[in-house]
Design a protein around this motif. Structure first.
Motif, short mmCIF file in Angstrom:
data_model
loop_
_atom_site.label_atom_id
_atom_site.label_comp_id
_atom_site.label_asym_id
_atom_site.label_seq_id
_atom_site.Cartn_x
_atom_site.Cartn_y
_atom_site.Cartn_z
N ARG A 1 92.66 -10.79 -20.91
CA ARG A 1 92.92 -9.37 -20.70
C ARG A 1 92.18 -8.50 -21.70
O ARG A 1 92.09 -7.30 -21.55
N PHE B 1 93.63 0.16 -10.68
CA PHE B 1 92.56 -0.82 -10.49
C PHE B 1 91.26 -0.12 -10.12
O PHE B 1 91.21 0.63 -9.14
N TRP C 1 93.20 -9.91 -9.37
CA TRP C 1 93.74 -8.74 -10.09
C TRP C 1 94.10 -9.03 -11.54
O TRP C 1 94.37 -8.14 -12.30
N GLU C 2 94.15 -10.30 -11.90
CA GLU C 2 94.57 -10.63 -13.25
C GLU C 2 93.48 -11.48 -13.89
O GLU C 2 93.48 -12.70 -13.75
N LYS D 1 90.54 -3.43 -14.64
CA LYS D 1 91.83 -3.77 -14.05
C LYS D 1 92.82 -4.05 -15.14
O LYS D 1 92.48 -4.55 -16.20
N ALA D 2 94.06 -3.77 -14.87
CA ALA D 2 95.11 -4.11 -15.82
C ALA D 2 96.43 -4.07 -15.10
O ALA D 2 96.50 -3.65 -13.94
N SER D 3 97.43 -4.48 -15.80
CA SER D 3 98.74 -4.45 -15.17
C SER D 3 99.22 -3.03 -15.15
O SER D 3 100.35 -2.76 -15.16
N ASP E 1 94.63 -18.75 -9.67
CA ASP E 1 94.63 -17.43 -9.06
C ASP E 1 94.19 -16.40 -10.10
O ASP E 1 94.88 -16.12 -11.06
N HIS F 1 102.10 -2.99 -6.17
CA HIS F 1 101.44 -3.93 -7.08
C HIS F 1 101.29 -5.29 -6.41
O HIS F 1 102.27 -5.92 -6.06
#
Lengths: 197, 628
Positions: free
Chosen positions: B620, A70, B615-616, B626-628, B612, A12
């Motif tokens: 959300r 992802f 990816w985040e 994409k997600a955690s 930043d 991750h």
């Protein structure tokens, strides 16, 4: 036959901001004979130590790829790991039998719910279909690909829901660790989530 | 005296302005340029300067004092203490054995009296601190074996002047009885007996130490707050002159006193300020000193007995060099460093003038031989740079040639390398090793002969010498090479190299190591795109490790670090452009603070734009893949 050893390869790029993965990793970290490798912490420069990784693979019986999903796929470092570690002549091809008989599966946290990953849903394909390349990778390397364990809609889970996923993850690892566990009973199952623990 | 102060100044400065650039261009060093300038204006060529040359020489001797102060500043007490063995061992051996060998030479070959021989032998054991240190600095040899050894020997000589000056009156007693010692500076040590004298000297040393610690530094703080540049210059001069005066009062060599003051102040935060203020005065005075030496040469004596003088001087220098060679051997200098060491220190020095003058006043020597001796000292000072030049041109390269021939047997790459590395110290060697590890062989230029020898042994293609020399660059294949890596430590030298390369080898792509942001600006100004600050990546990497220690993730930090380095390089380029619309007269410190401020405000814009989102995604809830 002793307890099976499990290697969790966790990928991750922003673990610090992932609530779901923190909970999952924390839950399994106390299980004996489970090695957890935080790969982005290990290789921030993507310079993977192939010999070291292969040595670890040889020492374990079950491999877990744990990662966020992802763009319907794994994070780039995991692809890097696959490209470099699963060498021709070592993992596959002529004399490439080092991984023969090992078990492997994906553990996935995902933003979308199970419903959108349907033929009729927004994402048009199921999780399992998206994961076909990993299934085939395992097959080529003479490993048994086990059903994936899903944590869908991971960003929206309540504490309790997340706890249940974590507990189930633990239970799965503990069950398949047992030397007398019969892997054939998994053949009928699409996702580990459906396995009657 | 045939001219006013102004006229004399014009003559002296003019001579330097004409002769020194020529000497530099010919590659024979500035010292000889000054000396010839002096000869040119002296009574025997143009006759523009008469006897006042001698007065100017004595005044300009103060340049030596300043030089020792500056040397002291570079050397904190700890490193001075670390050098004690070489100072006492090499320096002591040099003084003792040189005097012991010169003495019989004078006594039996030249028929000097016993006492005169002792006095002259001691004076002749001295070398010229001014010439040697100037030469070392100019040729970038200070850090080589020979450079360090020479420095140690010179220090001991400077210290030895004190007891020798004390010894000379004792020698006088035996010769003439009418010597009611007429020193120019009657000091009070001479009236005390040895025990008290030692006590006084120790007291003075202690005083300088305490003053440096508890008086001068707070005083400089006070001066700095006034924020007037010239006051700082005045303070610097006051310190040097004050210490010298004090030393003279108690009968210690002013040079030594200034040196001690420098050492005490080496740890002061004002070190660089003092340095930059005293440096120009030192340079001017030393130049003046050498010019004056040139102008006072008595050619009458030389022409009257040319063979005598020449053979005398050469014999003395031969003896000195021989002793140095043996000492160098004993202290395990490598052969070519040993030769350099011997030739560097073979001349007679400015202290010989002082000691010989005292000996003359005490009637230890007569007027005729005193003139003869003085002329010898000057002649040897002129010969010294010539010898070094010959060594550099003909002797030193031999070591190189011999070495590389024996290497032909190894599988040594003979074709021209496409990369040249100038300077193979800590920085350059890392670059060179990395290139070599990847199959790219570079040609190395370095001015440390020991290192050159080692590298040759390891199969590197190495050229020995000053990288700013055009012939050396040509020999190293600069015409055919593609890349020049400048990894020289000294920023001034680097800039010199860049100017030469840009002029003569415009096709060479320069990759520049720079000490800090300030020099990076200088290089960007010169149009060099590939500028590498030695402190940038290292400090960011340190920051990365600290943040990791504080619990941040390595991969995130790796990304942040490369972003920050990119940002810093960009802002350096940006600020380099706007640097010139700036007032030159602002105090340097103040200027640097202002730049820091500009830089920090640049950083703020960096933070603003760098949320930043990798990816985040910020929200959300968005239908995101994409997600955690």
């Amino acid at each position: 036959m002793p307890v099976r050893k499990i290697l969790v390869l966790f990928f991750h790029p922003r673990f610090e901001d992932s609530r779901a993965n923190k909970a999952l990793i924390k839950a399994i970290s106390t299980i004996e004979n489970v090695t957890i490798r935080d790969m982005y912490e290990q290789y921030p420069d993507f310079n993977i130590d192939v010999k070291q990784e292969q040595k670890l693979l040889l020492k374990h019986d079950i491999i877990v790829w744990q990662h966020p999903f992802f763009w319907y796929n794994c994070p780039p470092l995991m692809k890097q790991w696959i490209d470099l570690v699963l060498e021709l002549g070592w993992a596959y091809g002529r004399n490439g039998q080092n991984l023969e008989g090992k078990h492997i599966f994906n553990v996935i946290t995902s933003g979308g719910s199970l419903e959108v990953y349907q033929k009729t849903g927004r994402n048009r394909f199921t999780y399992r279909e998206f994961l076909n390349s990993f299934d085939q990778t395992a097959y080529l390397c003479h490993m048994h690909y086990l059903p994936p364990f899903l944590v869908p809609a991971a960003g929206r889970l309540t504490e309790e829901e997340l706890n249940i996923y974590s507990e189930n993850y633990c239970k799965i690892l503990k069950v398949i660790q047992q030397p007398d566990f019969d892997f054939t009973q998994l053949q009928e199952i699409v996702y580990f989530n459906d396995f009657k623990l | 005296m045939n001219g006013s102060i102004l006229q004399n100044s014009v003559i002296f400065l003019g001579a330097a302005l004409i002769c020194v650039p020529i000497a530099k261009r010919l590659g024979i060093g500035s010292v000889i340029g000054y000396l010839f300038g002096g000869i040119l204006i002296g009574p025997f060529v143009l006759g523009w300067v008469g006897s006042e040359g001698e007065d100017i020489m004595h005044a300009a001797e103060f340049g030596v004092v300043m030089m020792l102060f500056l040397i002291g500043l570079e050397l904190n007490p700890q490193s001075f203490w670390n050098m004690r063995k070489s100072i006492l061992g090499m320096g002591g051996a040099q003084m003792v054995f040189t005097s012991l060998l010169i003495f019989p030479f004078l006594r039996y070959f030249w028929d000097f009296s016993f006492n005169a021989s002792v006095a002259i032998a001691l004076s002749f054991a001295m070398s010229s601190t001014a010439i040697v240190l100037q030469t070392l600095k100019e040729k970038g040899l200070s850090q080589t074996q020979a450079g360090r050894a020479s420095f140690a020997v010179l220090l001991l000589q400077d210290i030895a002047v004190i007891p020798i000056l004390a010894l000379l009156p004792l020698l006088a007693i035996g010769t003439v009885n009418n010597t009611k010692s007429e020193h120019d500076h009657p000091n009070f040590i001479s009236d005390l007996d040895a025990g008290y004298a030692t006590l006084v000297i120790v007291g003075v040393v202690l005083f300088i130490y305490l003053a440096g610690r508890f008086l001068i530094n707070p005083f400089l703080h006070f001066i700095a707050k006034v924020r007037m540049r010239e006051l700082f210059t005045i303070s610097a001069l006051f310190i040097v002159i004050g210490v010298s005066w004090l030393m003279e009062q108690v009968g210690i060599s002013p040079a030594l006193g200034a040196f001690m003051a420098g050492v005490v102040l080496a740890n002061s935060e004002f070190r660089h300020e003092l340095e930059s203020n005293v440096e120009p005065f030192k340079g001017v005075l030393l130049g003046l000193f050498f010019t004056a030496v040139g102008s006072t040469i008595n050619f009458d004596i030389i022409f009257a007995q040319p063979l005598n003088i020449i053979s005398f001087v050469l014999s003395i220098m031969f003896i000195k060099a021989l002793v140095l060679l043996v000492i160098g051997q004993f202290f395990r200098l490598t052969p070519d460093q040993d030769i350099l060491f011997a030739l560097l220190l073979a001349q007679l020095g400015e202290f010989a003038f002082v000691l010989l003058a005292t000996a003359r006043q005490l009637n230890i020597t007569d007027a005729v031989s005193s003139d003869f001796l003085m002329a010898s000292v000057t002649v040897s000072m002129i010969l010294s740079p010539i010898l070094l030049y010959l060594n550099e041109k003909f002797i030193a390269p031999r070591f190189g040639v011999k070495e590389s021939l024996s290497l032909a047997a190894m599988d040594h790459i003979e074709e021209e390398n496409e990369v040249i590395i100038a300077g193979f110290g800590h920085f350059g060697s890392t670059v060179g090793r990395f290139l070599r590890a990847n199959g790219v062989y570079a040609t190395v230029l370095d001015s440390d002969s020991d290192r050159v020898m080692l590298l040759r042994k390891m199969g590197f293609k190495v050229f020995y010498g000053d990288a700013t020399r055009l012939d050396l660059l040509v020999a190293a294949g600069a015409e055919k090479a593609k890349v020049l890596i400048c990894a020289i430590d000294d920023p001034e030298k680097s800039m010199e190299l860049v100017d030469i390369v840009q002029k003569h080898f415009p096709h060479l792509k320069i990759f520049m190591r720079t000490k800090n942001r300030y020099y990076a600006y200088e290089m960007l100004d010169r149009g060099i795109e590939n500028v590498y600050r030695e402190t940038l990546e290292t400090s960011v990497n340190l920051g990365v490790d600290v943040l990791h220690e504080m619990g941040l993730r390595k991969y995130t930090l790796t990304r942040k670090a490369s972003e920050f380095i990119k940002h810093d390089k960009e802002s350096t380029k940006k600020l380099a452009k706007s640097r010139h619309d700036h007032d030159d007269y602002i105090l340097r410190v103040k200027e640097e603070i202002e730049w820091q401020e500009k830089l920090l405000s640049e950083d703020i814009t960096f933070f603003d734009f760098k949320h930043d989102t990798a990816w985040e995604a910020p929200s959300r809830q968005q239908p995101s893949a994409k997600a955690s």
